[in-house]
Design an enzyme around this catalytic site. Structure first.
Site, PDB file in Angstrom:
ATOM      1  N   CYS A  16      22.712  -8.842  -6.673  1.00  0.00           N
ATOM      2  CA  CYS A  16      23.366  -7.541  -6.615  1.00  0.00           C
ATOM      3  C   CYS A  16      24.753  -7.699  -6.016  1.00  0.00           C
ATOM      4  CB  CYS A  16      22.538  -6.565  -5.777  1.00  0.00           C
ATOM      5  SG  CYS A  16      23.106  -4.852  -5.918  1.00  0.00           S
ATOM      6  N   TYR A  22      18.853  -0.199   2.760  1.00  0.00           N
ATOM      7  CA  TYR A  22      17.422   0.059   2.629  1.00  0.00           C
ATOM      8  C   TYR A  22      16.833  -0.516   1.334  1.00  0.00           C
ATOM      9  CZ  TYR A  22      19.945   3.942   0.464  1.00  0.00           C
ATOM     10  OH  TYR A  22      20.858   4.693  -0.247  1.00  0.00           O
ATOM     11  N   CYS A  23      17.493  -1.474   0.721  1.00  0.00           N
ATOM     12  CA  CYS A  23      17.048  -2.000  -0.578  1.00  0.00           C
ATOM     13  C   CYS A  23      15.679  -2.656  -0.458  1.00  0.00           C
ATOM     14  CB  CYS A  23      18.055  -3.018  -1.105  1.00  0.00           C
ATOM     15  SG  CYS A  23      17.536  -3.793  -2.665  1.00  0.00           S
ATOM     16  N   LEU A 197      11.428   2.904   1.411  1.00  0.00           N
ATOM     17  CA  LEU A 197      10.260   2.045   1.634  1.00  0.00           C
ATOM     18  C   LEU A 197      10.422   1.248   2.916  1.00  0.00           C
ATOM     19  CD1 LEU A 197       9.337   0.431  -1.807  1.00  0.00           C
ATOM     20  CD2 LEU A 197       7.778   1.663  -0.315  1.00  0.00           C
ATOM     21  N   CYS A 261      -2.949   2.789 -10.025  1.00  0.00           N
ATOM     22  CA  CYS A 261      -1.966   1.785 -10.415  1.00  0.00           C
ATOM     23  C   CYS A 261      -2.160   1.408 -11.881  1.00  0.00           C
ATOM     24  CB  CYS A 261      -2.118   0.527  -9.561  1.00  0.00           C
ATOM     25  SG  CYS A 261      -1.670   0.769  -7.831  1.00  0.00           S
ATOM     26  N   CYS A 276       3.949  -4.656 -10.776  1.00  0.00           N
ATOM     27  CA  CYS A 276       4.632  -3.480 -10.231  1.00  0.00           C
ATOM     28  C   CYS A 276       5.920  -3.912  -9.564  1.00  0.00           C
ATOM     29  CB  CYS A 276       3.705  -2.793  -9.216  1.00  0.00           C
ATOM     30  SG  CYS A 276       4.479  -1.458  -8.264  1.00  0.00           S
ATOM     31  N   ASP A 277       6.932  -3.074  -9.665  1.00  0.00           N
ATOM     32  CA  ASP A 277       8.238  -3.362  -9.066  1.00  0.00           C
ATOM     33  C   ASP A 277       8.143  -3.559  -7.558  1.00  0.00           C
ATOM     34  OD1 ASP A 277      10.958  -3.770  -9.232  1.00  0.00           O
ATOM     35  OD2 ASP A 277      11.463  -1.650  -9.028  1.00  0.00           O
ATOM     36  N   CYS A 316      -9.863  12.655   2.334  1.00  0.00           N
ATOM     37  CA  CYS A 316      -9.308  13.084   1.051  1.00  0.00           C
ATOM     38  C   CYS A 316     -10.200  14.106   0.339  1.00  0.00           C
ATOM     39  CB  CYS A 316      -9.102  11.881   0.129  1.00  0.00           C
ATOM     40  SG  CYS A 316      -7.805  10.751   0.665  1.00  0.00           S
ATOM     41  N   CYS A 329       0.673   6.397  -3.560  1.00  0.00           N
ATOM     42  CA  CYS A 329       0.982   5.010  -3.919  1.00  0.00           C
ATOM     43  C   CYS A 329       0.549   4.092  -2.778  1.00  0.00           C
ATOM     44  CB  CYS A 329       2.479   4.880  -4.166  1.00  0.00           C
ATOM     45  SG  CYS A 329       3.082   3.181  -4.289  1.00  0.00           S
TER      46      CYS A 329
END
Length: 365
Positions: A16, A22-23, A197, A261, A276-277, A316, A329
């Site tokens: 990048c 915060y990446c 995150l 997921c 997943c990313d 839940c 997530c």
């Protein structure tokens, strides 16, 4: 059977031209043995495209991200589209393109290409200049807001489709109404908000949100969204749109709401594939697109383990927000509990009547 495919492609790997504080992908790649997987070469590109057409029979969405995907250069994308068009002469599938970018390298030539090939651009932008210039910086500390304003002007000049993606940091959370209106006025009617995150190896950072932060932000922005819908001035906010889908018994396309997921087929520069990313880690590598098919990858042991349903905790079952969350997530969870559980409970309690009202309003649109 109808088969659609979405592929998330990182042609520049984790490279990048910015160093956003915060990446999350900068953090994720640091947890791999090889952080930079290389720029994607022609062989990997061709294998990816050919195998995508072998797998899908209805549609393919090629989504580019990073790192910063534009670093590989415009010629890569030109060759990619050329190869897709060649393959699609035989298959006649619906093809969509999207790219998530910081916008720094976007110029006239990029815009002409993006418009011509109907790319949907996701522009990472925090809306308020003081916040943009605090978090989204060049590696030498230089600010970016002025450049992004120019990019927005170019995208509009060439009629390129785009949405705006804003990371919710503590500073953003304090300015929900202002951020919503800034982004609304600079967007084409589509906004995404993504909570910051936490790093993989710690529970919090200086940018992390607590439940009060998150509640204040989603409540303030939702009230703007709600009022706009009442005034027939709708702006799409992905998260809120998905809450409305749930209330209409329509499947939520945002996996953090469905609680399930799926395999996203995230393909790194060297062809390695991840589910997943958020989890492009060595221990979760499904294989490599140069040597395996999409069928092989989705049927791998790691893939099957990754998408196993999570067991909801006891809280839940009776939660007012269950259908809007399903424990969220797993990347936003700790000890099998959604990090923003209390915030969401409070938000739904205070705004459920408004969600129901929106469902009724949109029936009249």
């Amino acid at each position: 059977m109808e088969k659609n495919l979405t592929v998330l492609i990182k042609p520049s790997s984790n490279k990048c031209n910015l160093l956003c504080k915060y990446c999350f992908y900068n953090d994720v790649s640091k947890h791999r043995q090889t952080q930079f997987k290389g720029y994607m070469n022609e062989k990997t590109m061709n294998n990816l495209i050919e195998k995508a057409f072998s797998y899908a029979n209805e549609s393919i969405n090629f989504a580019f991200q990073g790192g910063e995907p534009t670093l590989i250069g415009l010629s890569f994308f030109q060759n990619f589209v050329k190869k897709v068009n060649y393959e699609n002469q035989k298959h006649h599938l619906k093809i969509d393109y999207s790219i998530q970018t910081n916008g720094i390298l976007i110029d006239d030539e990029w815009c002409k290409f993006l418009h011509k090939n109907n790319f949907l651009v996701g522009l990472s932008y925090d809306g308020k200049s003081t916040i943009q210039d605090k978090y989204r910086l060049f590696k030498n500390g230089e600010k970016t807001n002025t450049l992004i304003e120019k990019t927005l002007s170019l995208l509009n000049k060439y009629n390129v489709q785009y949405n705006l993606l804003c990371v919710i940091s503590k500073d953003i959370a304090k300015n929900g109404k202002e951020i919503y209106n800034l982004l609304k006025n600079k967007s084409q009617g589509y906004i995404q908000f993504i909570p910051c995150l936490d790093p993989l190896d710690s529970q919090t950072s200086e940018y992390s949100l607590n439940n009060d932060d998150y509640y204040n932000f989603i409540n303030d922005t939702f009230l703007c969204y709600y009022q706009d819908i009442k005034n027939k001035d709708y702006t799409s906010v992905r998260y809120f749109d998905n809450l409305i889908f749930v209330e209409q018994n329509i499947f939520a396309e945002q996996c953090g709401i469905s609680g399930k997921c799926s395999i996203q087929f995230v393909i790194e520069g060297d062809g390695s594939v991840y589910p997943c990313d958020f989890y492009c880690l060595d221990e979760l590598c499904l294989g490599n697109i140069n040597t395996q098919s999409f069928n092989d990858l989705e049927n791998s042991t790691i893939a099957k383990e990754f998408i196993k349903p999570r067991v909801l905790n006891n809280e839940c079952s009776s939660c007012i927000a269950k259908k809007y969350c399903n424990n969220g997530c797993k990347r936003y969870s700790k000890d099998n509990k959604y990090l923003y559980c209390e915030a969401l409970q409070k938000f739904i309690t205070n705004n459920y009547s408004k969600i129901k009202e929106i469902v009724n309003i949109i029936k009249t649109y």
